[in-house]
Design a protein around this motif. Sequence first.
Motif, short mmCIF file in Angstrom:
data_model
loop_
_atom_site.label_atom_id
_atom_site.label_comp_id
_atom_site.label_asym_id
_atom_site.label_seq_id
_atom_site.Cartn_x
_atom_site.Cartn_y
_atom_site.Cartn_z
N THR A 172 -17.23 -29.18 -3.90
CA THR A 172 -16.17 -29.48 -2.95
C THR A 172 -15.87 -28.21 -2.15
O THR A 172 -16.52 -27.19 -2.33
N PHE A 173 -14.89 -28.30 -1.26
CA PHE A 173 -14.53 -27.14 -0.45
C PHE A 173 -13.34 -26.44 -1.10
O PHE A 173 -12.67 -27.01 -1.98
N PRO A 174 -13.03 -25.20 -0.72
CA PRO A 174 -11.96 -24.46 -1.38
C PRO A 174 -10.57 -24.96 -1.00
O PRO A 174 -10.05 -24.65 0.06
N ASN A 175 -9.98 -25.76 -1.88
CA ASN A 175 -8.62 -26.25 -1.68
C ASN A 175 -8.01 -26.55 -3.04
O ASN A 175 -8.61 -27.25 -3.86
N GLU A 176 -6.84 -26.03 -3.25
CA GLU A 176 -6.16 -26.15 -4.54
C GLU A 176 -5.93 -27.60 -4.96
O GLU A 176 -6.23 -28.01 -6.09
N MET A 177 -5.41 -28.41 -4.04
CA MET A 177 -5.08 -29.79 -4.38
C MET A 177 -6.33 -30.60 -4.67
O MET A 177 -6.34 -31.44 -5.57
N MET A 178 -7.40 -30.34 -3.92
CA MET A 178 -8.66 -31.04 -4.17
C MET A 178 -9.21 -30.66 -5.55
O MET A 178 -9.72 -31.51 -6.28
N ARG A 179 -9.11 -29.41 -5.89
CA ARG A 179 -9.57 -28.97 -7.21
C ARG A 179 -8.81 -29.69 -8.31
O ARG A 179 -9.40 -30.20 -9.26
N TRP A 180 -7.49 -29.74 -8.18
CA TRP A 180 -6.68 -30.44 -9.18
C TRP A 180 -7.08 -31.92 -9.29
O TRP A 180 -7.17 -32.47 -10.39
N THR A 181 -7.30 -32.56 -8.15
CA THR A 181 -7.65 -33.98 -8.13
C THR A 181 -8.97 -34.24 -8.83
O THR A 181 -9.08 -35.11 -9.70
N LEU A 182 -9.99 -33.47 -8.47
CA LEU A 182 -11.32 -33.71 -9.04
C LEU A 182 -11.38 -33.34 -10.52
O LEU A 182 -12.05 -34.01 -11.31
N GLU A 183 -10.67 -32.29 -10.90
CA GLU A 183 -10.63 -31.93 -12.32
C GLU A 183 -9.88 -32.99 -13.13
O GLU A 183 -10.25 -33.27 -14.28
N SER A 184 -8.86 -33.60 -12.54
CA SER A 184 -8.14 -34.67 -13.23
C SER A 184 -9.04 -35.87 -13.47
O SER A 184 -8.90 -36.59 -14.47
N MET A 185 -9.97 -36.10 -12.55
CA MET A 185 -10.93 -37.19 -12.73
C MET A 185 -11.96 -36.88 -13.81
O MET A 185 -12.61 -37.79 -14.34
N GLY A 186 -12.14 -35.59 -14.12
CA GLY A 186 -13.08 -35.19 -15.15
C GLY A 186 -14.22 -34.30 -14.69
O GLY A 186 -15.02 -33.83 -15.51
N PHE A 187 -14.31 -34.05 -13.39
CA PHE A 187 -15.39 -33.23 -12.87
C PHE A 187 -15.19 -31.75 -13.17
O PHE A 187 -14.06 -31.27 -13.28
N ASN A 188 -16.30 -31.02 -13.26
CA ASN A 188 -16.29 -29.56 -13.14
C ASN A 188 -16.57 -29.25 -11.67
O ASN A 188 -17.45 -29.87 -11.06
N ILE A 189 -15.85 -28.27 -11.12
CA ILE A 189 -15.90 -28.04 -9.69
C ILE A 189 -16.76 -26.83 -9.34
O ILE A 189 -16.69 -25.79 -9.98
#
Length: 333
Positions: A172-189
């Motif tokens: 993904t691209f560098p963004n705090e909220m996106m990181r939180w969202t994708l990690e909540s789904m279970g992904f490693n970023i």
Amino acid sequence: MNRRKSTPRAVAIAVLSIALAGTAFAQTVLKFSHTDQQAGARQAAAEVFAKKVEELTQGRYKVQVYCCSQLGNDPKNIEQLTLGGIDFTVSSTGSFAPHVATLNLTMLPYLVDNYDQGWKLYDESKWLQEQFAKAPAKGFRFLSTWEAGFRSMTTKDPLNTPADASGKKLRTFPNEMMRWTLESMGFNIQIMPLPEVYLAIQQGTVTGQENPVDTIFSNKFYEVAPNVTLTNHVYSPIPLAISEKTWQRLSPADQKAVTEAAKIAAAHSRNLIRSNDDNQLKEMAAKGAKVNRPALEPFRQSVQPVYAKAKEKYGADVDAFLKDAEMVRKSAK
């Protein structure tokens, strides 16, 4: 008939007059940098914008468009915008968050359900306009909101529920909220520039990526990650911004012209993206992609912790923005 000889002074005056006439019609070239491909909707809208700027300024300004990250990735483009190194860029609203931190909240998951709601949110949200108004002090100014679409996934393996995301590495691209969202789904970023993503998936550095349909299509990510899963997890328009240094150099008339051109290009961008989504998905499927429309409720449930994290960090701003989002969901179903 007597002919007057040209004196050195007369010749000098004539040369100066020609030079001044040339200066009067000189054209100022402005640089527009973005990261999308030549065939993408972002480039198409940029070309509309460039044409309208030249037309509405009677040729005083010409916009030179640089696509495909020629002048830098999104963070670099925005940095150059603040310094005056380039004049325009378009990028996801969340990409501007390092300069206006509250814009991280635009990347909250599942804020709106469709384009009509998204357009109304960006056009009418009082909270969002207040955040945009902070930009000139940071070195750039928002002119209009162009469209990119809803972000979805392309992965090597099928993705039907968040359980399928567990432990998978996603770009993904560098963004705090996106990181939180994708990690909540279970992904490693994994953060990396867009031009590097295709090869990274091909080589197995990451198992997939997330982006709007047009970006997936124009970058051909479906070729190396054929499972296209329409999670629509984040609504992700791309505001057009101008360097504040450039803006201040424009006359009031040219400021008005550039703003009008930006709005014309925004309408083109919005209509193009909405009309293209289904056709691009069909074309990807015809080329071997497996387009999946999963049940979204499990994904919605998986990202609920993101709202709590956001509230803890951003406080009342979260409530204000969510209130505006709720209003548009009710009024633009």
